[in-house]
Write an enzyme that holds these catalytic residues in place. Sequence first.
Site, PDB file in Angstrom:
ATOM      1  N   TYR A  61       0.865  -1.191   0.000  1.00 60.38           N
ATOM      2  CA  TYR A  61       0.000   0.000   0.000  1.00 60.38           C
ATOM      3  C   TYR A  61       0.891   1.228   0.000  1.00 60.38           C
ATOM      4  CZ  TYR A  61      -3.265   3.565   1.811  1.00 60.38           C
ATOM      5  OH  TYR A  61      -4.014   4.702   1.989  1.00 60.38           O
TER       6      TYR A  61
ATOM      7  N   ASP B  75       9.338   2.909  -1.238  1.00 63.29           N
ATOM      8  CA  ASP B  75       8.364   3.597  -0.385  1.00 63.29           C
ATOM      9  C   ASP B  75       8.710   3.257   1.068  1.00 63.29           C
ATOM     10  OD1 ASP B  75       4.716   3.586  -0.004  1.00 63.29           O
ATOM     11  OD2 ASP B  75       6.336   4.575   1.079  1.00 63.29           O
TER      12      ASP B  75
ATOM     13  N   LYS C 244       5.346   9.519   8.298  1.00 63.02           N
ATOM     14  CA  LYS C 244       5.222   8.966   9.660  1.00 63.02           C
ATOM     15  C   LYS C 244       6.304   9.493  10.622  1.00 63.02           C
ATOM     16  CE  LYS C 244       2.908   4.853   7.809  1.00 63.02           C
ATOM     17  NZ  LYS C 244       1.549   4.826   8.364  1.00 63.02           N
TER      18      LYS C 244
HETATM   19  P1  KE4 Z   1      -0.395   8.518   4.536  1.00 62.00           P
HETATM   20  O1  KE4 Z   1      -0.983   9.232   3.321  1.00 62.00           O
HETATM   21  O2  KE4 Z   1      -1.434   7.720   5.289  1.00 62.00           O
HETATM   22  O3  KE4 Z   1       0.419   9.462   5.434  1.00 62.00           O
HETATM   23  O4  KE4 Z   1       0.693   7.472   3.995  1.00 62.00           O
HETATM   24  C1  KE4 Z   1       0.298   6.511   3.053  1.00 62.00           C
HETATM   25  C2  KE4 Z   1       1.288   5.353   3.099  1.00 62.00           C
HETATM   26  C3  KE4 Z   1       2.247   5.277   2.106  1.00 62.00           C
HETATM   27  N1  KE4 Z   1       3.161   4.270   2.092  1.00 62.00           N
HETATM   28  C4  KE4 Z   1       3.161   3.317   3.061  1.00 62.00           C
HETATM   29  C5  KE4 Z   1       4.184   2.226   3.012  1.00 62.00           C
HETATM   30  C6  KE4 Z   1       2.200   3.359   4.106  1.00 62.00           C
HETATM   31  O5  KE4 Z   1       2.211   2.397   5.063  1.00 62.00           O
HETATM   32  C7  KE4 Z   1       1.239   4.390   4.132  1.00 62.00           C
HETATM   33  C8  KE4 Z   1       0.165   4.471   5.192  1.00 62.00           C
HETATM   34  N2  KE4 Z   1       0.110   3.388   6.115  1.00 62.00           N
HETATM   35  C9  KE4 Z   1      -1.182   3.128   6.747  1.00 62.00           C
HETATM   36  C10 KE4 Z   1      -0.983   1.945   7.710  1.00 62.00           C
HETATM   37  N3  KE4 Z   1      -1.135   0.711   7.056  1.00 62.00           N
HETATM   38  C11 KE4 Z   1      -1.738   4.334   7.444  1.00 62.00           C
HETATM   39  C12 KE4 Z   1      -2.936   4.060   8.332  1.00 62.00           C
HETATM   40  C13 KE4 Z   1      -4.214   4.549   7.703  1.00 62.00           C
HETATM   41  O6  KE4 Z   1      -4.387   4.422   6.481  1.00 62.00           O
HETATM   42  O7  KE4 Z   1      -5.052   5.068   8.483  1.00 62.00           O
END
Ligand code: KE4
Length: 425
Positions: free
Chosen positions: A141, A236, A264
């Site tokens: 993801y 990523d 993060k």
């Molecule tokens: P954000 O747009 O949520 O800041 O980041 C997206 C993203 C991009 N790349 C990786 C590897 C990620 O894990 C994420 C976001 N991770 C999720 C947890 N599985 C965020 C939690 C959520 O979606 O509420």
Amino acid sequence: MKSESLFERAQRVIPAGVNSPVRAFRAVGGVPLFFERASGAYLWDADRRRYIDYVGSWGPMVAGHSHPAVVEAVQEAASRALSFGAPTEAEVELAEMLCRLVPSLDQVRLVSSGTEATMTAIRLARGFTGRSVIVKFEGCYHGHADALLVKAGSGALTYGHPSSAGVPAETAAHTMVMDYNDSSGLKALFQEKAGQIAAVIVEPVAGNMNLVLPAPGFLEGLREQCTRSGAVLIFDEVMTGFRVALGGAQARYGIRPDLTTLGKVIGGGLPVGAVGGRRDIMQKIAPLGPVYQAGTLSGNPVAVAAGLATLKLVSQPGFQHRIESITQQLVTGLAAEARKAGVIFSAQSIGSMFGIYFRDAPPRSFAEVMQCDRERFNRFFHAMLDHGVYFAPSAYETGFVSAAHDRPEIETTLVAARDCFERLS
Ligand code: KE4
């Protein structure tokens, strides 16, 4: 329970009562907890019940919740300004620190989320190469940009289909979805489509299908195929950055991607993302080059203050070693308690990330993740919650340990797990 009444109230004005889907507890069932306070390794919910936290806001809270040094930095920055929409010295300091700590970053552009970072990386790769095809991996993801909300096509080498409503088929058609750790499939793909591929984007350690480690040679194969074909290799590291190692998975595995996305931890709990890498690619981004990208709150001084304070803590000598050791003690202890209770269970960790699986061995692919017993995970999740231990509310998420977790938290977690595994067996 106050969370129940808050959830009812929330659902009247917020779709599903949450601002991000996984928080709704739909994967595990039950009413999502509403939290009020956090400190160190602990959270308190709206009913003032205390939990040991293994979600850590999905990764950012690596130094522990409300670390005094981070709170103080935020308060000091906020007392001077909340936002300028103009350059500040602090964002230069953060960019310099990121380029120092992450081996492949010549330059970096700050944004406000991981999604913005990956969306920008994809556009940069397409603008730099003049090609359209993006390759991603099933189970990985990368945020919710259209080009990345794509699931595998029918045949291994066919283009993807939207994995979300609202993503035009034409958009998804430029994205190919391969199996994580399938090096031979990747070789076939590049043999057939090398000249069309703008970029490969990968979680160098997969954390969004639960934790899946790269198979020996997988990342090296990606690097080799991209170098040979001129495709941009994007790591990523939104989740793995400063979690798998100080310099990210790229430092741990010794692979140099062309672009890296971060998020993060680099915001310490406030909204910061980043995209960076090779200077020749980064020079393509506006206003220097033709690839447009912008953001009102990019490099926000309060968020940057939280990120800088957090990165100073994680780069202290011994920080990574200590947090990796505590995480290993957790997973070793959980596996031992499950074995004693005769429950089919496995666990693994890397850095301060860990995976727990109701399967006899840690999965090495998306298909093996799907073999995990999700129903048992859900029962275990709720039983542990009743014991005051908060794991991620989904069998397909990675767990996180912070620097505030120590022997007392591990012991309490293992005592709770002993009871929960016995109830499962
Ligand atoms: P954000 O747009 O949520 O800041 O980041 C997206 C993203 C991009 N790349 C990786 C590897 C990620 O894990 C994420 C976001 N991770 C999720 C947890 N599985 C965020 C939690 C959520 O979606 O509420």
